[in-house]
Motif scaffolding. Structure first.
Motif, short mmCIF file in Angstrom:
data_model
loop_
_atom_site.label_atom_id
_atom_site.label_comp_id
_atom_site.label_asym_id
_atom_site.label_seq_id
_atom_site.Cartn_x
_atom_site.Cartn_y
_atom_site.Cartn_z
N VAL A 81 -32.00 -6.33 -7.77
CA VAL A 81 -32.81 -6.58 -8.96
C VAL A 81 -33.19 -5.08 -9.22
O VAL A 81 -34.06 -4.43 -8.54
N LYS A 82 -32.67 -4.62 -10.38
CA LYS A 82 -33.35 -3.23 -10.96
C LYS A 82 -34.13 -3.55 -12.16
O LYS A 82 -33.71 -4.26 -12.98
N PRO A 83 -35.36 -3.34 -11.85
CA PRO A 83 -36.48 -3.85 -13.09
C PRO A 83 -36.44 -2.81 -14.23
O PRO A 83 -35.92 -1.90 -14.31
N VAL A 84 -36.98 -3.33 -15.17
CA VAL A 84 -36.92 -2.66 -16.58
C VAL A 84 -38.33 -2.00 -16.76
O VAL A 84 -38.63 -1.02 -17.68
N ALA A 85 -39.25 -2.37 -15.91
CA ALA A 85 -40.77 -1.71 -16.02
C ALA A 85 -41.17 -1.96 -14.52
O ALA A 85 -41.12 -3.04 -14.12
N VAL A 86 -41.96 -0.99 -14.17
CA VAL A 86 -42.64 -0.84 -12.84
C VAL A 86 -43.75 -0.12 -12.97
O VAL A 86 -43.94 0.89 -13.82
N PRO A 87 -44.87 -0.46 -12.22
CA PRO A 87 -46.03 0.71 -12.20
C PRO A 87 -45.81 1.63 -11.06
O PRO A 87 -45.80 1.63 -10.02
N LYS A 88 -45.09 2.85 -11.75
CA LYS A 88 -44.49 3.87 -11.07
C LYS A 88 -45.62 4.54 -10.04
O LYS A 88 -45.25 5.09 -8.86
N GLY A 89 -46.95 4.48 -10.21
CA GLY A 89 -47.84 4.95 -9.47
C GLY A 89 -48.00 4.21 -8.24
O GLY A 89 -48.74 4.58 -7.30
N LEU A 90 -47.60 2.87 -8.29
CA LEU A 90 -47.59 1.98 -6.74
C LEU A 90 -46.49 2.17 -6.23
O LEU A 90 -46.05 1.37 -5.28
N LEU A 91 -45.28 3.03 -6.45
CA LEU A 91 -44.18 2.93 -5.78
C LEU A 91 -44.38 3.73 -4.69
O LEU A 91 -44.63 5.00 -4.52
N PRO A 92 -43.91 3.55 -3.26
CA PRO A 92 -44.15 4.42 -2.12
C PRO A 92 -43.25 5.57 -2.39
O PRO A 92 -42.07 5.32 -2.95
N ASP A 93 -43.39 6.68 -1.74
CA ASP A 93 -42.54 7.82 -1.69
C ASP A 93 -41.15 7.57 -0.99
O ASP A 93 -40.18 7.94 -1.82
N ALA A 94 -41.10 6.89 -0.14
CA ALA A 94 -39.56 6.62 0.64
C ALA A 94 -38.95 5.44 -0.08
O ALA A 94 -39.61 4.42 -0.50
#
Length: 334
Positions: A81-94
């Motif tokens: 699944v590829k989202p259309v919106a995510v909270p990018k500040g909560l994405l892990p670095d890896a």
């Protein structure tokens, strides 16, 4: 290391436009396109899944998904699944640079300051909310169907068991039930291994943040709850699962309790420090505690450091890996 800094367009109807232009055929074309789009959207049907709000009917195989619950990210990736919106500040670095750098994936903001306009502009068919975004459920529901599948300590069977339910529900929604079963099976196997390797040892669960190690029982007690381990400090009296709390725990208190093992969550390694200063690693903090020199976990080097991004993941894969760490370490220690 980064520091965490946690409206619909008016649509003019084609019939009015076409009437003004005396193009009768245009209305037919617009209606056919609308009917076709509606048919395509409903072709997959719906599915019912358990949520924090009860059993809800949601779109089956939704194409445009806003993923806000960070505990679901790894599973969504695994399900393709590829989202259309995510909270990018909560994405892990890896492993999430593709989402981070993809301009077609809108930044939903942080849970303490959501970007509702960006989420709305992404035109999601489904919003996977909950967990850090749980307080915004009603506002998100005005944008699109919003569900809370997030794991919870209050769920039947506890947090770890609810990770399985979350995964199974996501598999059902996206028509990937076999893949979801594999993910759940991996967790079951790791948990069984960890359970078999632990035999009632005493353990201190620590959270490293802001230059100190505090009681992490309220946050990672979820990990030891199904295992044969005894926490030297409970979560009793702690107000929440937040790692921002400062209980005033002294190193000497832990030394006196003398746990056999120490398991550490490094918050600052995941999100940086509150003031932007350079974070001190959990290992450096632990190694620098002179009061712990005579503890069993120090003398026998029985310290487990959870993955640096654990604070940002906390999903089924994170717990699978953590149980694997426990099983490996305890087996090696005999």
């Amino acid at each position: 290391m980064r520091a965490i800094r946690f409206r619909r367009t008016l649509i003019a109807t084609s019939s009015v436009l076409c009437a003004s232009l005396a193009l009768g055929a245009c209305g037919d074309s617009g209606e056919k396109k609308a009917d076709s789009a509606k048919s395509d959207k409903n072709a997959a049907g719906t599915v019912t899944v358990p949520t924090s709000k009860g059993d809800l009917e949601v779109p089956l195989k939704p194409v445009r998904v806003a993923a806000l619950d960070n505990t679901s990210f790894a599973t969504l990736k695994a399900l393709g699944v590829k989202p259309v919106a995510v909270p990018k500040g909560l994405l892990p670095d890896a492993d999430y640079q593709d989402w981070q750098n993809d301009s077609s994936i809108k930044d939903a903001g942080m849970h303490f300051e959501p970007k509702f306009e960006a989420i709305n502009a992404a035109k999601p068919d489904l919003i996977i909310g909950g967990y850090r975004f749980a307080d915004h459920h009603d506002k998100l529901s005005k944008i699109a169907k919003t569900i809370d599948l997030a794991p919870s300590d209050d769920s039947e069977g506890g947090y770890v068991n609810s990770l399985k339910t979350q995964t199974e529900s996501l598999g059902k929604i996206f028509g990937a039930e076999d893949k979801a079963k594999q993910i759940v099976a991996a967790l079951d196997k790791a948990q069984q291994d960890a359970t078999g390797a632990t035999k009632g040892e005493k353990v201190f669960l620590g959270v490293a943040a802001a230059g100190k190690v505090d009681n992490g029982a309220s946050r990672i007690g979820r990990l030891t709850e199904p295992l044969n381990l005894k926490n030297v400090l409970s979560a009793e009296g702690e107000d929440s699962t937040s790692v921002h709390d400062d209980s005033g725990l002294a190193p000497e208190t832990i030394a006196k309790l003398n746990p056999d093992w120490l398991i550490v969550l490094d918050r600052d390694a995941a999100v940086g420090t509150e003031d932007g200063a350079k974070a001190v690693s959990a290992k450096k903090l632990v190694d620098g505690m002179e009061a712990w020199d005579k503890t069993t976990f120090r003398k026998q080097d029985q310290v487990i450091y959870l993955a640096n991004d654990f604070y940002l993941t906390e999903g089924i894969q994170a717990y699978t890996d953590a149980f694997g760490q426990v099983a490996t370490a305890f087996k090696a220690a005999g």
